[in-house]
Design a protein around this motif. Structure first.
Motif, PDB file in Angstrom:
ATOM      1  N   MET A   8     -17.790   8.220   1.725  1.00  0.00           N
ATOM      2  CA  MET A   8     -16.672   7.690   2.503  1.00  0.00           C
ATOM      3  C   MET A   8     -16.127   8.398   3.733  1.00  0.00           C
ATOM      4  SD  MET A   8     -13.600   5.820   0.556  1.00  0.00           S
ATOM      5  CE  MET A   8     -14.607   4.809  -0.252  1.00  0.00           C
ATOM      6  N   THR A   9     -15.716   7.974   4.843  1.00  0.00           N
ATOM      7  CA  THR A   9     -15.486   8.725   5.897  1.00  0.00           C
ATOM      8  C   THR A   9     -13.826   9.229   5.864  1.00  0.00           C
ATOM      9  OG1 THR A   9     -14.339   6.565   6.981  1.00  0.00           O
ATOM     10  CG2 THR A   9     -16.656   7.053   7.397  1.00  0.00           C
ATOM     11  N   LYS A  10     -13.744  10.181   6.597  1.00  0.00           N
ATOM     12  CA  LYS A  10     -12.254  11.030   6.659  1.00  0.00           C
ATOM     13  C   LYS A  10     -11.088   9.759   6.972  1.00  0.00           C
ATOM     14  CE  LYS A  10     -13.525  15.118   5.717  1.00  0.00           C
ATOM     15  NZ  LYS A  10     -12.932  15.868   4.276  1.00  0.00           N
ATOM     16  N   GLU A  11     -11.642   9.078   7.914  1.00  0.00           N
ATOM     17  CA  GLU A  11     -10.752   7.962   8.174  1.00  0.00           C
ATOM     18  C   GLU A  11     -10.433   6.994   7.001  1.00  0.00           C
ATOM     19  OE1 GLU A  11     -10.726   3.873  11.233  1.00  0.00           O
ATOM     20  OE2 GLU A  11     -11.918   5.767  11.873  1.00  0.00           O
ATOM     21  N   ARG A  12     -11.337   6.776   6.141  1.00  0.00           N
ATOM     22  CA  ARG A  12     -10.991   5.732   5.156  1.00  0.00           C
ATOM     23  C   ARG A  12     -10.498   6.663   4.259  1.00  0.00           C
ATOM     24  NH1 ARG A  12     -10.463   0.795   3.052  1.00  0.00           N
ATOM     25  NH2 ARG A  12     -11.336   0.666   1.242  1.00  0.00           N
ATOM     26  N   GLN A  13     -10.574   7.886   3.781  1.00  0.00           N
ATOM     27  CA  GLN A  13      -9.784   8.557   2.836  1.00  0.00           C
ATOM     28  C   GLN A  13      -8.528   8.670   3.441  1.00  0.00           C
ATOM     29  OE1 GLN A  13     -11.977  12.428   2.845  1.00  0.00           O
ATOM     30  NE2 GLN A  13     -13.374  11.599   1.350  1.00  0.00           N
ATOM     31  N   MET A  14      -8.087   8.954   4.726  1.00  0.00           N
ATOM     32  CA  MET A  14      -6.846   8.902   5.185  1.00  0.00           C
ATOM     33  C   MET A  14      -6.162   7.759   4.952  1.00  0.00           C
ATOM     34  SD  MET A  14      -4.391  10.592   6.691  1.00  0.00           S
ATOM     35  CE  MET A  14      -5.299  12.329   6.827  1.00  0.00           C
ATOM     36  N   GLU A  15      -6.824   6.490   5.220  1.00  0.00           N
ATOM     37  CA  GLU A  15      -6.204   5.274   4.978  1.00  0.00           C
ATOM     38  C   GLU A  15      -5.590   5.094   3.584  1.00  0.00           C
ATOM     39  OE1 GLU A  15      -7.576   0.440   4.944  1.00  0.00           O
ATOM     40  OE2 GLU A  15      -8.967   2.163   5.459  1.00  0.00           O
ATOM     41  N   ILE A  16      -6.521   5.368   2.742  1.00  0.00           N
ATOM     42  CA  ILE A  16      -6.218   5.277   1.157  1.00  0.00           C
ATOM     43  C   ILE A  16      -5.094   6.213   0.846  1.00  0.00           C
ATOM     44  CG2 ILE A  16      -7.103   5.928  -0.983  1.00  0.00           C
ATOM     45  CD1 ILE A  16     -10.027   4.775   0.062  1.00  0.00           C
ATOM     46  N   ILE A  17      -5.111   7.506   1.195  1.00  0.00           N
ATOM     47  CA  ILE A  17      -3.915   8.309   1.198  1.00  0.00           C
ATOM     48  C   ILE A  17      -2.654   7.795   1.576  1.00  0.00           C
ATOM     49  CG2 ILE A  17      -3.040  10.646   1.589  1.00  0.00           C
ATOM     50  CD1 ILE A  17      -5.645  11.858   1.684  1.00  0.00           C
ATOM     51  N   LEU A  18      -2.527   7.255   2.926  1.00  0.00           N
ATOM     52  CA  LEU A  18      -1.596   6.717   3.487  1.00  0.00           C
ATOM     53  C   LEU A  18      -1.002   5.482   2.662  1.00  0.00           C
ATOM     54  CD1 LEU A  18      -2.081   7.264   7.377  1.00  0.00           C
ATOM     55  CD2 LEU A  18      -0.647   8.539   5.675  1.00  0.00           C
ATOM     56  N   TRP A  19      -1.991   4.713   2.139  1.00  0.00           N
ATOM     57  CA  TRP A  19      -1.340   3.510   1.558  1.00  0.00           C
ATOM     58  C   TRP A  19      -1.096   4.090   0.230  1.00  0.00           C
ATOM     59  CZ3 TRP A  19       0.453  -0.639   3.117  1.00  0.00           C
ATOM     60  CH2 TRP A  19      -0.176  -1.327   4.203  1.00  0.00           C
ATOM     61  N   SER A  20      -1.223   5.137  -0.394  1.00  0.00           N
ATOM     62  CA  SER A  20      -1.081   5.561  -1.817  1.00  0.00           C
ATOM     63  C   SER A  20       0.419   6.044  -1.444  1.00  0.00           C
ATOM     64  CB  SER A  20      -2.060   6.599  -2.234  1.00  0.00           C
ATOM     65  OG  SER A  20      -3.227   6.131  -2.681  1.00  0.00           O
ATOM     66  N   ILE A  21       0.864   6.766  -0.437  1.00  0.00           N
ATOM     67  CA  ILE A  21       1.841   7.321  -0.279  1.00  0.00           C
ATOM     68  C   ILE A  21       2.992   6.164   0.018  1.00  0.00           C
ATOM     69  CG2 ILE A  21       3.300   8.587   1.659  1.00  0.00           C
ATOM     70  CD1 ILE A  21       0.901  10.280   2.170  1.00  0.00           C
ATOM     71  N   ALA A  22       2.459   5.113   0.629  1.00  0.00           N
ATOM     72  CA  ALA A  22       3.547   4.101   0.636  1.00  0.00           C
ATOM     73  C   ALA A  22       3.868   3.561  -0.544  1.00  0.00           C
ATOM     74  CB  ALA A  22       2.791   3.018   1.930  1.00  0.00           C
ATOM     75  N   PHE A  23       3.070   3.163  -1.561  1.00  0.00           N
ATOM     76  CA  PHE A  23       3.225   2.607  -2.773  1.00  0.00           C
ATOM     77  C   PHE A  23       2.148   3.116  -3.539  1.00  0.00           C
ATOM     78  CE2 PHE A  23       4.227  -0.463  -5.814  1.00  0.00           C
ATOM     79  CZ  PHE A  23       5.581  -0.900  -5.707  1.00  0.00           C
ATOM     80  N   PRO A  24       2.600   3.514  -4.733  1.00  0.00           N
ATOM     81  CA  PRO A  24       1.558   4.196  -5.842  1.00  0.00           C
ATOM     82  C   PRO A  24       0.550   2.872  -6.319  1.00  0.00           C
ATOM     83  CG  PRO A  24       3.541   5.287  -6.094  1.00  0.00           C
ATOM     84  CD  PRO A  24       3.879   4.325  -5.274  1.00  0.00           C
ATOM     85  N   GLY A  25      -0.591   2.950  -6.318  1.00  0.00           N
ATOM     86  CA  GLY A  25      -1.325   1.932  -6.712  1.00  0.00           C
ATOM     87  C   GLY A  25      -2.210   1.026  -5.765  1.00  0.00           C
ATOM     88  N   PHE A  26      -1.739   1.159  -4.568  1.00  0.00           N
ATOM     89  CA  PHE A  26      -2.308   0.674  -3.120  1.00  0.00           C
ATOM     90  C   PHE A  26      -3.609   1.121  -2.937  1.00  0.00           C
ATOM     91  CE2 PHE A  26       1.260  -1.710  -0.946  1.00  0.00           C
ATOM     92  CZ  PHE A  26       1.646  -2.435  -2.052  1.00  0.00           C
ATOM     93  N   GLY A  27      -3.613   2.483  -3.292  1.00  0.00           N
ATOM     94  CA  GLY A  27      -4.961   3.515  -2.800  1.00  0.00           C
ATOM     95  C   GLY A  27      -5.936   2.967  -3.768  1.00  0.00           C
ATOM     96  N   GLN A  28      -5.641   2.765  -5.027  1.00  0.00           N
ATOM     97  CA  GLN A  28      -6.293   2.324  -6.000  1.00  0.00           C
ATOM     98  C   GLN A  28      -7.015   0.877  -5.720  1.00  0.00           C
ATOM     99  OE1 GLN A  28      -3.659   3.975  -6.657  1.00  0.00           O
ATOM    100  NE2 GLN A  28      -4.528   5.861  -7.630  1.00  0.00           N
ATOM    101  N   PHE A  29      -6.210   0.178  -5.311  1.00  0.00           N
ATOM    102  CA  PHE A  29      -6.597  -1.481  -5.023  1.00  0.00           C
ATOM    103  C   PHE A  29      -7.820  -1.076  -3.797  1.00  0.00           C
ATOM    104  CE2 PHE A  29      -2.796  -4.043  -6.132  1.00  0.00           C
ATOM    105  CZ  PHE A  29      -3.247  -4.207  -7.482  1.00  0.00           C
ATOM    106  N   LEU A  30      -7.446  -0.138  -2.745  1.00  0.00           N
ATOM    107  CA  LEU A  30      -8.152  -0.301  -1.675  1.00  0.00           C
ATOM    108  C   LEU A  30      -9.801   0.669  -2.431  1.00  0.00           C
ATOM    109  CD1 LEU A  30      -6.120   1.144   1.091  1.00  0.00           C
ATOM    110  CD2 LEU A  30      -7.325  -0.942   0.937  1.00  0.00           C
ATOM    111  N   ASN A  31      -9.630   1.300  -3.483  1.00  0.00           N
ATOM    112  CA  ASN A  31     -11.033   1.792  -4.043  1.00  0.00           C
ATOM    113  C   ASN A  31     -11.563   0.719  -4.982  1.00  0.00           C
ATOM    114  OD1 ASN A  31     -10.772   4.399  -2.539  1.00  0.00           O
ATOM    115  ND2 ASN A  31      -9.544   5.171  -4.179  1.00  0.00           N
ATOM    116  N   GLY A  32     -11.179  -0.327  -5.075  1.00  0.00           N
ATOM    117  CA  GLY A  32     -11.606  -1.315  -6.014  1.00  0.00           C
ATOM    118  C   GLY A  32     -11.242  -1.165  -7.368  1.00  0.00           C
ATOM    119  N   GLN A  33     -10.388  -0.197  -7.868  1.00  0.00           N
ATOM    120  CA  GLN A  33      -9.864  -0.123  -9.175  1.00  0.00           C
ATOM    121  C   GLN A  33      -8.789  -1.009  -9.483  1.00  0.00           C
ATOM    122  OE1 GLN A  33      -9.917   4.191  -8.693  1.00  0.00           O
ATOM    123  NE2 GLN A  33     -11.743   4.311  -9.796  1.00  0.00           N
TER     124      GLN A  33
END
Length: 161
Positions: A1-26
């Motif tokens: 996974m690209t660094k850009e995608r990892q950063m997107e997932i971290i930032l959505w997780s910071i915004a609201f716990p659980g959103f990063g997991q959704f982006l990861n398909g979990q």
């Protein structure tokens, strides 16, 4: 996974716990983090505490906070960010969890002292003081990570002699 995608997932997780997991398909794990976030948020009165804090009414924020519930928040929050980041392909180096763990510890200590501790004669309260404590928490986490990596590498070099 690209660094850009990892950063997107971290930032959505910071915004609201659980959103990063959704982006990861979990989706089940993401839903669990969202439910924990909502329950803790409601039980601790956190949204109203945030409003009071941003309006500068720190004393009302302190009085309205249910600390028994809000004490859970830093751990759920930081673990959800770590989990999403790790599942997005980050955190592969040894001890990469340490900055997240120490951040949770320091956020909690900041919360514990938020009703009394003044910095520069300012009472920051249950929102802003934990945020300030995040800075030394993440810094010490990176320091411990670097120290442990150095010690591990030194041990490996010593065994090769």
């Amino acid at each position: 996974m690209t660094k850009e995608r990892q950063m997107e997932i971290i930032l959505w997780s910071i915004a609201f716990p659980g959103f990063g997991q959704f982006l990861n398909g979990q989706f089940l794990k993401g839903l669990l983090f969202i439910l924990l976030e909502v329950v803790i948020n409601i039980q601790s009165n956190f949204n109203q505490v945030i409003i009071y804090s941003f309006q500068g009414d720190i004393q009302s924020a302190i009085e309205y906070t249910n600390y028994q519930w809000l004490m859970f928040y830093p751990y759920i929050y930081m673990f959800a960010i770590w989990d999403a980041y790790k599942d997005a392909g980050g955190g592969k180096s040894p001890y990469s969890f340490l900055p997240f763990a120490f951040s949770a510890y320091f956020l909690t200590v900041g919360l514990i002292y938020s009703s009394r501790l003044e910095l520069f004669s300012v009472l920051f309260g249950p929102v802003f003081l934990p945020m300030l404590f995040l800075i030394p928490g993440i810094s010490i986490g990176f320091l411990f990570k670097a120290t442990f990596l150095h010690l591990t590498n030194s041990d490996l070099k010593g065994k090769g002699d």
